[in-house]
Design a protein around this motif. Sequence first.
Motif, PDB file in Angstrom:
ATOM      1  N   VAL A  91     -11.873   3.574  -6.574  1.00 49.98           N
ATOM      2  CA  VAL A  91     -10.855   3.381  -5.541  1.00 49.98           C
ATOM      3  C   VAL A  91     -10.612   4.683  -4.794  1.00 49.98           C
ATOM      4  O   VAL A  91     -10.408   5.726  -5.403  1.00 49.98           O
ATOM      5  CB  VAL A  91      -9.524   2.919  -6.185  1.00 49.98           C
ATOM      6  N   LYS A  92     -10.650   4.605  -3.461  1.00 46.19           N
ATOM      7  CA  LYS A  92     -10.296   5.763  -2.631  1.00 46.19           C
ATOM      8  C   LYS A  92      -8.885   5.539  -2.129  1.00 46.19           C
ATOM      9  O   LYS A  92      -8.581   4.499  -1.542  1.00 46.19           O
ATOM     10  CB  LYS A  92     -11.260   5.933  -1.466  1.00 46.19           C
ATOM     11  N   ASP A  97       2.331  10.945   1.567  1.00 47.15           N
ATOM     12  CA  ASP A  97       3.156  12.114   1.886  1.00 47.15           C
ATOM     13  C   ASP A  97       2.305  13.300   2.343  1.00 47.15           C
ATOM     14  O   ASP A  97       2.618  13.954   3.325  1.00 47.15           O
ATOM     15  CB  ASP A  97       3.998  12.538   0.670  1.00 47.15           C
ATOM     16  N   THR A  98       1.221  13.554   1.621  1.00 52.84           N
ATOM     17  CA  THR A  98       0.415  14.757   1.893  1.00 52.84           C
ATOM     18  C   THR A  98      -0.853  14.464   2.679  1.00 52.84           C
ATOM     19  O   THR A  98      -1.551  15.396   3.073  1.00 52.84           O
ATOM     20  CB  THR A  98       0.020  15.445   0.577  1.00 52.84           C
ATOM     21  N   GLU A  99      -1.189  13.181   2.856  1.00 54.99           N
ATOM     22  CA  GLU A  99      -2.436  12.765   3.520  1.00 54.99           C
ATOM     23  C   GLU A  99      -3.681  13.195   2.732  1.00 54.99           C
ATOM     24  O   GLU A  99      -4.789  13.180   3.253  1.00 54.99           O
ATOM     25  CB  GLU A  99      -2.515  13.297   4.965  1.00 54.99           C
ATOM     26  N   GLU A 100      -3.498  13.577   1.487  1.00 56.01           N
ATOM     27  CA  GLU A 100      -4.614  14.007   0.638  1.00 56.01           C
ATOM     28  C   GLU A 100      -5.348  12.773   0.118  1.00 56.01           C
ATOM     29  O   GLU A 100      -4.734  11.832  -0.374  1.00 56.01           O
ATOM     30  CB  GLU A 100      -4.062  14.830  -0.532  1.00 56.01           C
ATOM     31  N   GLU A 101      -6.691  12.788   0.245  1.00 53.85           N
ATOM     32  CA  GLU A 101      -7.495  11.674  -0.257  1.00 53.85           C
ATOM     33  C   GLU A 101      -7.949  11.962  -1.675  1.00 53.85           C
ATOM     34  O   GLU A 101      -8.291  13.093  -2.018  1.00 53.85           O
ATOM     35  CB  GLU A 101      -8.726  11.453   0.631  1.00 53.85           C
ATOM     36  N   ARG A 102      -7.958  10.908  -2.485  1.00 53.23           N
ATOM     37  CA  ARG A 102      -8.416  11.009  -3.866  1.00 53.23           C
ATOM     38  C   ARG A 102      -9.266   9.788  -4.175  1.00 53.23           C
ATOM     39  O   ARG A 102      -8.993   8.694  -3.682  1.00 53.23           O
ATOM     40  CB  ARG A 102      -7.243  11.051  -4.831  1.00 53.23           C
ATOM     41  N   TYR A 149       0.809   5.623  -2.353  1.00 53.99           N
ATOM     42  CA  TYR A 149      -0.603   5.721  -1.972  1.00 53.99           C
ATOM     43  C   TYR A 149      -1.018   4.489  -1.198  1.00 53.99           C
ATOM     44  O   TYR A 149      -0.549   3.376  -1.465  1.00 53.99           O
ATOM     45  CB  TYR A 149      -1.502   5.821  -3.208  1.00 53.99           C
ATOM     46  N   GLU A 150      -1.943   4.691  -0.259  1.00 56.57           N
ATOM     47  CA  GLU A 150      -2.565   3.563   0.432  1.00 56.57           C
ATOM     48  C   GLU A 150      -3.996   3.452  -0.057  1.00 56.57           C
ATOM     49  O   GLU A 150      -4.701   4.454  -0.156  1.00 56.57           O
ATOM     50  CB  GLU A 150      -2.546   3.765   1.946  1.00 56.57           C
TER      51      GLU A 150
END
Length: 157
Positions: A91-92, A97-102, A149-150
């Motif tokens: 899952v991506k 809040d931070t726009e950080e992708e994981r 998270y989205e």
Amino acid sequence: MEKVPMTERGYAELKEELRRRQQEERPRIIQAIAEARAHGDLSENAEYHAAKESQSLNEGRISELEDLTARAEVIDVSKLSGDRIKFGATVKLVDEDTEEERTYQIVGDQEADVKKGRISISSPIARALIGKGEGDTVEVAAPGGARSYEVIQVRWA
């Protein structure tokens, strides 16, 4: 007997650790105990006590690994599909809040390693993600406070 879900990779890693502990560590520890015994008085022999403690820890882990591999329910992730998140999905996410992708893969408890992008099926984030799909937003109660998270992508590796 409760089954323990895990990926094929996780199962192979557990089997390898079990093999290493039984075939390499166990004989090495037995040799260390024999050498320490040869030094005489065992009551004040630190090497002997350290080797016995090491043996105890190794045998405990061997028992744990034998139990886990016996109860393993190996799931072939390559045969999974769908647009909803479940065990084995990669899952991506983007932190709202931070726009950080994981990117995380949802795996069994024994193979979880956040540094390698593998999170446990029983972790708060994985539990929040189960059943969601691309475009969904999830709220996760994290130790540092609630995170949102989205889901950007769901894939099966």
